[in-house]
Design an enzyme around this catalytic site. Structure first.
Site, PDB file in Angstrom:
ATOM      1  N   ASP A   1      35.709  51.610  64.569  1.00 37.42           N
ATOM      2  CA  ASP A   1      35.389  52.949  64.237  1.00 37.42           C
ATOM      3  C   ASP A   1      34.728  53.475  65.289  1.00 37.42           C
ATOM      4  OD1 ASP A   1      32.904  52.248  63.917  1.00 37.42           O
ATOM      5  OD2 ASP A   1      32.644  52.292  61.702  1.00 37.42           O
TER       6      ASP A   1
ATOM      7  N   ASP B   1      40.841  49.694  55.154  1.00 41.13           N
ATOM      8  CA  ASP B   1      39.268  48.765  55.161  1.00 41.13           C
ATOM      9  C   ASP B   1      38.397  49.399  54.271  1.00 41.13           C
ATOM     10  OD1 ASP B   1      38.691  51.440  56.911  1.00 41.13           O
ATOM     11  OD2 ASP B   1      36.822  50.232  56.570  1.00 41.13           O
TER      12      ASP B   1
ATOM     13  N   CYS C   1      44.252  31.906  41.041  1.00 42.86           N
ATOM     14  CA  CYS C   1      43.962  32.231  42.412  1.00 42.86           C
ATOM     15  C   CYS C   1      43.797  30.918  43.078  1.00 42.86           C
ATOM     16  CB  CYS C   1      42.561  32.868  42.688  1.00 42.86           C
ATOM     17  SG  CYS C   1      42.066  33.012  44.507  1.00 42.86           S
TER      18      CYS C   1
ATOM     19  N   CYS D   1      42.365  30.353  46.109  1.00 42.43           N
ATOM     20  CA  CYS D   1      41.364  30.195  47.401  1.00 42.43           C
ATOM     21  C   CYS D   1      40.545  28.961  47.026  1.00 42.43           C
ATOM     22  CB  CYS D   1      40.575  31.394  47.288  1.00 42.43           C
ATOM     23  SG  CYS D   1      39.165  31.506  46.020  1.00 42.43           S
TER      24      CYS D   1
ATOM     25  N   CYS E   1      38.151  29.149  44.081  1.00 40.61           N
ATOM     26  CA  CYS E   1      38.647  28.987  42.804  1.00 40.61           C
ATOM     27  C   CYS E   1      39.280  27.502  42.531  1.00 40.61           C
ATOM     28  CB  CYS E   1      39.667  29.944  42.611  1.00 40.61           C
ATOM     29  SG  CYS E   1      39.209  31.495  42.167  1.00 40.61           S
TER      30      CYS E   1
ATOM     31  N   HIS F   1      36.458  34.342  47.779  1.00 35.78           N
ATOM     32  CA  HIS F   1      37.197  34.537  46.819  1.00 35.78           C
ATOM     33  C   HIS F   1      37.703  36.000  46.867  1.00 35.78           C
ATOM     34  CE1 HIS F   1      39.383  35.170  43.113  1.00 35.78           C
ATOM     35  NE2 HIS F   1      38.535  36.393  42.901  1.00 35.78           N
TER      36      HIS F   1
HETATM   37 ZN   LIG Z   1      39.899  32.962  44.203  1.00 39.08          ZN
END
Ligand SMILES: [Zn+2]
Length: 388
Positions: free
Chosen positions: A94, A280, A318, A320, A323, A349
């Site tokens: 930025d 963003d 999920c 990830c 998880c 996550h």
């Molecule tokens: Zn997750």
């Protein structure tokens, strides 16, 4: 369209939603894309390796923070921000303006720029459109933003007009400086990424006429691409959606469009529906550190006592790392105990959720089923917190 080192190819459209590929000197980014915020040259709580594993293709760096500490001269001597922080994928910086307006002490704005005192040590600084371009040239990000005036919400029409017009004058100065930097005629500045693109920013608060004028005039200056600024500053979500929806038609079809500082997962879906390609926001990372997790069934606050003996993962659908390996009970314990890992696991996550949402959006656009994705998403995700 194509400029040196920078390219954008629109590959699919579905209604007003767009899918494409943004090419930068440090590689390609599939759009619509979400950029995790790496304020100080790091995304808080996670390593670059973990960022890559969750699929981040581009991150954002904050010029204000990096300019004050460790300084753009020091970073330029290290070969630029990519080399300094060890991240070889694209970076957007930025202009520093937003933090000057929100963090700096005793700031005053005039036609020349923004005078302010550092929030770190009280030292005096002047950020002009030219300085913002110079600092970002030394940082060597792949995408640099022009300095714009950030107006507080709500603003009256005359103040919003004056601010929008000043932002236009600053944009012209920023572009002139960028051309000089590219020509190598600015002494004392090390351009560490010659392929750096520069994006203009549309302002105009919540006034449609000002937004149109700002968009037309900013496009007339001629940047590699365009952003919409001055939203997500406290206005209702439907007002933001309206302004996004009436601004994107004034922006070139063949250039990416970046909605700055937004937003919730629902905001991303609604803004893609109105033709936005880049986002963003600090929400996934900041909220993770505060114990709030975004899930496919809505938000949960992991510190809630109801999770003390809940053996399910945060989000059963999920994939990830968090998880796959952690229960809600464990994450609540880590958070309650103040363990550093709580921030890391929650951040992994939330970033996975945001980036996976973008993957879902891109797939839906490619298959021409974005509208059904959008409806199902709101049905599932965009609800009040499930535990409050
Ligand atoms: Zn997750």
């Amino acid at each position: 369209m194509s400029d040196a080192g920078f390219d954008f190819e629109l590959t699919h459209t579905d209604g007003r939603a767009r899918r494409g590929v943004l090419t930068t000197p440090h590689g390609a980014v599939e759009t619509p894309a979400f950029m995790p915020v790496g304020t100080q040259g790091a995304v808080k709580g996670v390593t670059h390796r973990e960022l890559k594993e969750v699929g981040a293709e581009i991150i954002l760096g904050n010029t204000y923070h990096l300019y004050l500490r460790p300084g753009d001269d020091l970073i330029a001597r290290r070969g630029g921000l990519h080399a300094f922080i060890g991240w070889d994928r694209p970076i957007l910086t930025d202009s520093g303006g937003y933090q000057v307006f929100s963090l700096a002490a005793r700031r005053t704005i005039d036609e020349e720029g923004a005078r302010f005192k550092s929030h770190l040590d009280g030292s005096a600084h002047l950020l002009t459109p030219e300085r913002a371009a110079d600092i970002q040239a030394q940082l060597g990000s792949d995408i640099a933003m022009v300095l714009d005036e950030c107006l507080a919400h709500p603003a009256e029409l005359p103040a919003a007009r004056a601010s929008m017009e000043r932002t236009l004058r600053w944009a012209r100065r920023a572009r002139t400086r960028m051309e000089a930097l590219r020509a190598g005629t600015v002494d004392g500045v090390t351009v560490t990424n010659p392929g750096q693109a520069q994006f203009g920013i549309v302002q105009g608060s919540v006034f449609p006429g000002l937004r149109e004028e700002s968009a037309r005039e900013t496009v007339a200056i001629g940047f590699e691409a365009y952003a919409i600024g001055g939203l997500s500053v406290g206005e209702p979500a439907d007002v933001m959606y309206d302004i996004v929806g009436l601004t994107t038609p004034w922006l070139p079809e063949d250039r990416p469009r970046y909605l700055m500082g937004t937003g919730t997962p629902g905001d991303l879906v609604e803004s893609v529906a109105r033709g936005i390609d880049l986002f963003d926001c600090v929400l996934p990372t900041r909220n993770a550190r505060n114990g709030q997790l975004f899930t496919s069934a809505g938000r949960i606050n992991i510190k809630n006592a109801r999770y003390a003996e809940d053996d399910r993962p945060p989000d059963p659908s999920c994939g990830c790392y968090t998880c796959r390996t952690c229960s809600r009970a464990y994450l609540r314990h880590l958070f309650t105990a103040g363990e550093i890992n709580a921030s890391t696991l929650n951040t992994l996550h939330n970033l996975h959720f945001y980036l996976d949402t973008m993957r879902g959006i891109r797939d839906a656009i490619a298959f021409g089923r974005f509208e059904s994705f959008r409806l199902a998403f709101h049905e599932r995700v965009s609800r009040q917190p499930v535990d409050s």
